[in-house]
Design a protein around this motif. Structure first.
Motif, PDB file in Angstrom:
ATOM      1  N   PHE A  10       0.871  -1.167   0.000  1.00  0.00           N
ATOM      2  CA  PHE A  10       0.000   0.000   0.000  1.00  0.00           C
ATOM      3  C   PHE A  10       0.913   1.224   0.000  1.00  0.00           C
ATOM      4  CE2 PHE A  10      -2.214  -3.458   2.032  1.00  0.00           C
ATOM      5  CZ  PHE A  10      -3.502  -3.383   1.529  1.00  0.00           C
ATOM      6  N   LEU A  11       0.903   1.988  -1.085  1.00  0.00           N
ATOM      7  CA  LEU A  11       1.918   3.015  -1.286  1.00  0.00           C
ATOM      8  C   LEU A  11       1.293   4.403  -1.475  1.00  0.00           C
ATOM      9  CD1 LEU A  11       4.086   1.070  -3.888  1.00  0.00           C
ATOM     10  CD2 LEU A  11       4.472   1.207  -1.417  1.00  0.00           C
ATOM     11  N   PHE A  60       8.237  10.419  -9.863  1.00  0.00           N
ATOM     12  CA  PHE A  60       7.376  10.077  -8.732  1.00  0.00           C
ATOM     13  C   PHE A  60       8.158   9.442  -7.591  1.00  0.00           C
ATOM     14  CE2 PHE A  60       7.032   6.419 -11.651  1.00  0.00           C
ATOM     15  CZ  PHE A  60       7.412   5.378 -10.824  1.00  0.00           C
ATOM     16  N   ILE A  61       7.556   9.524  -6.420  1.00  0.00           N
ATOM     17  CA  ILE A  61       8.064   8.898  -5.196  1.00  0.00           C
ATOM     18  C   ILE A  61       6.942   8.050  -4.621  1.00  0.00           C
ATOM     19  CG2 ILE A  61       9.013   9.263  -2.892  1.00  0.00           C
ATOM     20  CD1 ILE A  61       9.858  12.067  -3.832  1.00  0.00           C
ATOM     21  N   ASN A  62       7.241   6.790  -4.288  1.00  0.00           N
ATOM     22  CA  ASN A  62       6.277   5.882  -3.666  1.00  0.00           C
ATOM     23  C   ASN A  62       6.831   5.403  -2.329  1.00  0.00           C
ATOM     24  OD1 ASN A  62       4.646   5.997  -5.980  1.00  0.00           O
ATOM     25  ND2 ASN A  62       5.618   4.205  -6.891  1.00  0.00           N
ATOM     26  N   ALA A  63       5.984   5.301  -1.323  1.00  0.00           N
ATOM     27  CA  ALA A  63       6.423   4.769  -0.029  1.00  0.00           C
ATOM     28  C   ALA A  63       5.225   4.293   0.772  1.00  0.00           C
ATOM     29  CB  ALA A  63       7.201   5.823   0.759  1.00  0.00           C
ATOM     30  N   GLY A  64       5.436   3.222   1.541  1.00  0.00           N
ATOM     31  CA  GLY A  64       4.364   2.726   2.384  1.00  0.00           C
ATOM     32  C   GLY A  64       4.625   1.326   2.893  1.00  0.00           C
ATOM     33  N   PRO A  65       3.686   0.767   3.649  1.00  0.00           N
ATOM     34  CA  PRO A  65       3.838  -0.578   4.220  1.00  0.00           C
ATOM     35  C   PRO A  65       3.533  -1.666   3.197  1.00  0.00           C
ATOM     36  CG  PRO A  65       1.735   0.341   4.863  1.00  0.00           C
ATOM     37  CD  PRO A  65       2.449   1.432   4.115  1.00  0.00           C
ATOM     38  N   SER A  66       4.001  -2.864   3.509  1.00  0.00           N
ATOM     39  CA  SER A  66       3.812  -4.014   2.623  1.00  0.00           C
ATOM     40  C   SER A  66       3.624  -5.270   3.462  1.00  0.00           C
ATOM     41  CB  SER A  66       5.038  -4.166   1.709  1.00  0.00           C
ATOM     42  OG  SER A  66       4.969  -5.344   0.950  1.00  0.00           O
ATOM     43  N   VAL A  67       2.710  -6.124   3.030  1.00  0.00           N
ATOM     44  CA  VAL A  67       2.461  -7.414   3.681  1.00  0.00           C
ATOM     45  C   VAL A  67       2.643  -8.508   2.647  1.00  0.00           C
ATOM     46  CG1 VAL A  67       0.792  -8.840   4.918  1.00  0.00           C
ATOM     47  CG2 VAL A  67       0.826  -6.365   5.291  1.00  0.00           C
ATOM     48  N   SER A  68       3.328  -9.605   3.031  1.00  0.00           N
ATOM     49  CA  SER A  68       3.625 -10.683   2.083  1.00  0.00           C
ATOM     50  C   SER A  68       3.261 -12.033   2.680  1.00  0.00           C
ATOM     51  CB  SER A  68       5.113 -10.691   1.715  1.00  0.00           C
ATOM     52  OG  SER A  68       5.518  -9.452   1.171  1.00  0.00           O
ATOM     53  N   LEU A  69       2.711 -12.899   1.847  1.00  0.00           N
ATOM     54  CA  LEU A  69       2.378 -14.266   2.231  1.00  0.00           C
ATOM     55  C   LEU A  69       3.369 -15.218   1.570  1.00  0.00           C
ATOM     56  CD1 LEU A  69       0.359 -16.313   3.527  1.00  0.00           C
ATOM     57  CD2 LEU A  69      -0.861 -16.284   1.340  1.00  0.00           C
ATOM     58  N   ARG A  70       4.044 -16.036   2.371  1.00  0.00           N
ATOM     59  CA  ARG A  70       5.014 -16.979   1.828  1.00  0.00           C
ATOM     60  C   ARG A  70       4.304 -18.102   1.080  1.00  0.00           C
ATOM     61  NH1 ARG A  70       6.833 -21.552   4.423  1.00  0.00           N
ATOM     62  NH2 ARG A  70       6.204 -20.682   6.447  1.00  0.00           N
ATOM     63  N   LEU A  71       4.741 -18.355  -0.145  1.00  0.00           N
ATOM     64  CA  LEU A  71       4.173 -19.421  -0.966  1.00  0.00           C
ATOM     65  C   LEU A  71       5.017 -20.688  -0.937  1.00  0.00           C
ATOM     66  CD1 LEU A  71       3.175 -17.303  -4.105  1.00  0.00           C
ATOM     67  CD2 LEU A  71       1.711 -17.969  -2.179  1.00  0.00           C
ATOM     68  N   SER A  72       6.330 -20.549  -1.092  1.00  0.00           N
ATOM     69  CA  SER A  72       7.215 -21.713  -1.148  1.00  0.00           C
ATOM     70  C   SER A  72       8.647 -21.261  -0.945  1.00  0.00           C
ATOM     71  CB  SER A  72       7.084 -22.429  -2.495  1.00  0.00           C
ATOM     72  OG  SER A  72       7.491 -21.575  -3.555  1.00  0.00           O
ATOM     73  N   ASP A 101       5.183 -12.070   6.130  1.00  0.00           N
ATOM     74  CA  ASP A 101       6.244 -11.090   6.299  1.00  0.00           C
ATOM     75  C   ASP A 101       5.641  -9.698   6.130  1.00  0.00           C
ATOM     76  OD1 ASP A 101       8.927 -10.230   6.636  1.00  0.00           O
ATOM     77  OD2 ASP A 101       9.070  -9.869   4.476  1.00  0.00           O
ATOM     78  N   TYR A 102       6.199  -8.728   6.816  1.00  0.00           N
ATOM     79  CA  TYR A 102       5.716  -7.352   6.683  1.00  0.00           C
ATOM     80  C   TYR A 102       6.909  -6.406   6.781  1.00  0.00           C
ATOM     81  CZ  TYR A 102       6.014  -7.729  11.779  1.00  0.00           C
ATOM     82  OH  TYR A 102       6.454  -7.968  13.053  1.00  0.00           O
ATOM     83  N   GLY A 103       6.775  -5.269   6.125  1.00  0.00           N
ATOM     84  CA  GLY A 103       7.881  -4.346   6.122  1.00  0.00           C
ATOM     85  C   GLY A 103       7.505  -3.024   5.483  1.00  0.00           C
ATOM     86  N   ILE A 104       8.533  -2.263   5.078  1.00  0.00           N
ATOM     87  CA  ILE A 104       8.358  -0.928   4.518  1.00  0.00           C
ATOM     88  C   ILE A 104       9.022  -0.883   3.146  1.00  0.00           C
ATOM     89  CG2 ILE A 104       8.808   1.526   4.838  1.00  0.00           C
ATOM     90  CD1 ILE A 104       8.998   0.987   7.831  1.00  0.00           C
ATOM     91  N   SER A 105       8.321  -0.299   2.180  1.00  0.00           N
ATOM     92  CA  SER A 105       8.846  -0.124   0.824  1.00  0.00           C
ATOM     93  C   SER A 105       8.943   1.359   0.498  1.00  0.00           C
ATOM     94  CB  SER A 105       7.944  -0.806  -0.212  1.00  0.00           C
ATOM     95  OG  SER A 105       7.930  -2.206  -0.053  1.00  0.00           O
ATOM     96  N   GLY A 106       9.947   1.722  -0.265  1.00  0.00           N
ATOM     97  CA  GLY A 106      10.086   3.096  -0.718  1.00  0.00           C
ATOM     98  C   GLY A 106      10.905   3.132  -1.988  1.00  0.00           C
ATOM     99  N   GLY A 107      10.552   4.038  -2.902  1.00  0.00           N
ATOM    100  CA  GLY A 107      11.306   4.089  -4.145  1.00  0.00           C
ATOM    101  C   GLY A 107      10.966   5.298  -4.989  1.00  0.00           C
ATOM    102  N   ILE A 108      11.658   5.396  -6.112  1.00  0.00           N
ATOM    103  CA  ILE A 108      11.473   6.498  -7.043  1.00  0.00           C
ATOM    104  C   ILE A 108      11.334   5.928  -8.446  1.00  0.00           C
ATOM    105  CG2 ILE A 108      12.764   8.137  -5.625  1.00  0.00           C
ATOM    106  CD1 ILE A 108      15.154   7.696  -7.469  1.00  0.00           C
ATOM    107  N   GLY A 109      10.871   6.774  -9.360  1.00  0.00           N
ATOM    108  CA  GLY A 109      10.734   6.308 -10.735  1.00  0.00           C
ATOM    109  C   GLY A 109      10.311   7.427 -11.665  1.00  0.00           C
ATOM    110  N   GLY A 110      10.101   7.049 -12.913  1.00  0.00           N
ATOM    111  CA  GLY A 110       9.659   7.990 -13.921  1.00  0.00           C
ATOM    112  C   GLY A 110       8.556   7.389 -14.769  1.00  0.00           C
ATOM    113  N   GLU A 111       7.646   8.245 -15.229  1.00  0.00           N
ATOM    114  CA  GLU A 111       6.504   7.802 -16.033  1.00  0.00           C
ATOM    115  C   GLU A 111       6.392   8.681 -17.278  1.00  0.00           C
ATOM    116  OE1 GLU A 111       1.616   7.398 -15.646  1.00  0.00           O
ATOM    117  OE2 GLU A 111       2.858   7.641 -13.849  1.00  0.00           O
TER     118      GLU A 111
END
Length: 233
Positions: free
Chosen positions: A113-114, A126-138, A173-183
Motif C-alpha cells: 500500500f503506497l 514520482f516517489i512511492n512509499a508505504g507498508p507491505s504485507v507478504s504471504l510466503r508461498l514456497s 512477512d511485513y515491512g516498509i517499501s520506498g522508491g522512485i521512478g519515472g513515467e
C-alpha cells in the motif's frame, strides 16, 4: 544494531512524503481537479539478501517480480497505489577460495500500500512509499554440499552455519517499501513507467531471538521494474 540506521532512513523518507502531502493538496486546491483511476501491470528483477545477526557473508540473490497494479489519484500531485505481486527474495552466500555455493529462494505473494507523489505532466517523476504485507508461498535451497554435515567440514570452521538447518519461520512477512521512478504518457489513457524500490522486512525470516543462534534475519530487497498504466476513469 547497524540496521537501525536503515529503519531511521526509511522512516525519514516516509516522513518527507507525509510532510509534502499538504503542499501538494494546497497546490491542487487552486484549480478544479477530477479524480483519475488506473489499472496496470509490471515485471522486473529483485536483488535480495538477509540482514543476519551475527552476519553471514553474502552476495545479492537475483530473482524476479511481477504484478498487477491499481492507482487512484484524488488530488493533483498525490494519490495512492495498491499492488498484488509475486516476488522472489532470499539470500546467496559468498565463499572465498573454496568451490561451494549456497542460496535460498523464497516466493511471496506481496500486497504493498503506497503513497504516490508525482511531479510533471507528460513526463513525470514520482516517489512511492508505504507498508507491505507478504504471504510466503514456497521456498527452495540450492547447495553443492551437504548442509547436514557442515559441522564436520573444516572449511566451515570460521563460518556461521546455523541458518542452513532453519526453514523460513514466518508465514507472513511485513515491512516498509520506498522508491522512485519515472513515467511517460503515450496518450491521455496509456503510459509506461520504470520503478526502483527498496524493501526492508520488519519480521525475522528465520527463527530468531536473543536466546537463538540467529538473533536477527530481516529481508532486504532492491527491485527494478518496468510497467504499464491504463486509465479507466
Amino acid at each position: 544494531m547497524r540496521f537501525g540506521r536503515i529503519l531511521k532512513a526509511m522512516a525519514l523518507a516516509v516522513g518527507i512524503i507525509a510532510a509534502a502531502m499538504p503542499y501538494a493538496c494546497e497546490a491542487s486546491a487552486q484549480t478544479h481537479y477530477r479524480p483519475r483511476v488506473f489499472v496496470g501491470a509490471h515485471g522486473g528483477a529483485d536483488f535480495s539478501r538477509i540482514a543476519f545477526t551475527p552476519s553471514v557473508e553474502q552476495t545479492f540473490l537475483v530473482g524476479g517480480n511481477a504484478g498487477i497494479n491499481f492507482r487512484y489519484i484524488e488530488e493533483n500531485h498525490f494519490g495512492f497505489i495498491v499492488e498484488l505481486n509475486w516476488e522472489q527474495r532470499g539470500w546467496k552466500e559468498s565463499f572465498d577460495e573454496v568451490p561451494y555455493s549456497y542460496s535460498r529462494t523464497v516466493n511471496y505473494l506481496q500486497l504493498p500500500f503506497l503513497a504516490h507523489i508525482y511531479f510533471g505532466r507528460r513526463g513525470k517523476f514520482f516517489i512511492n512509499a508505504g507498508p507491505s504485507v507478504s504471504l510466503r508461498l514456497s521456498e527452495s535451497t540450492n547447495a553443492n554440499f551437504d548442509t547436514a554435515t557442515v559441522g564436520s567440514n573444516p572449511d566451515f570452521d570460521n563460518r556461521i552455519t546455523y541458518q542452513y538447518g532453519l526453514p523460513v519461520h514466518q508465514k507472513v512477512d511485513y515491512g516498509i517499501s520506498g522508491g522512485i521512478g519515472g513515467e511517460f504518457s503515450i496518450n491521455p489513457r496509456n503510459s509506461i513507467y520504470v520503478d526502483a524500490r527498496f524493501y526492508f522486512g520488519l519480521a525475522d525470516v528465520l527463527k530468531s531471538g536473543r536466546t537463538e543462534p540467529i538473533r536477527g534475519s530481516n529481508a532486504m530487497t532492491i527491485s527494478a521494474s518496468i510497467g504499464y498504466w491504463f486509465r479507466i476513469k
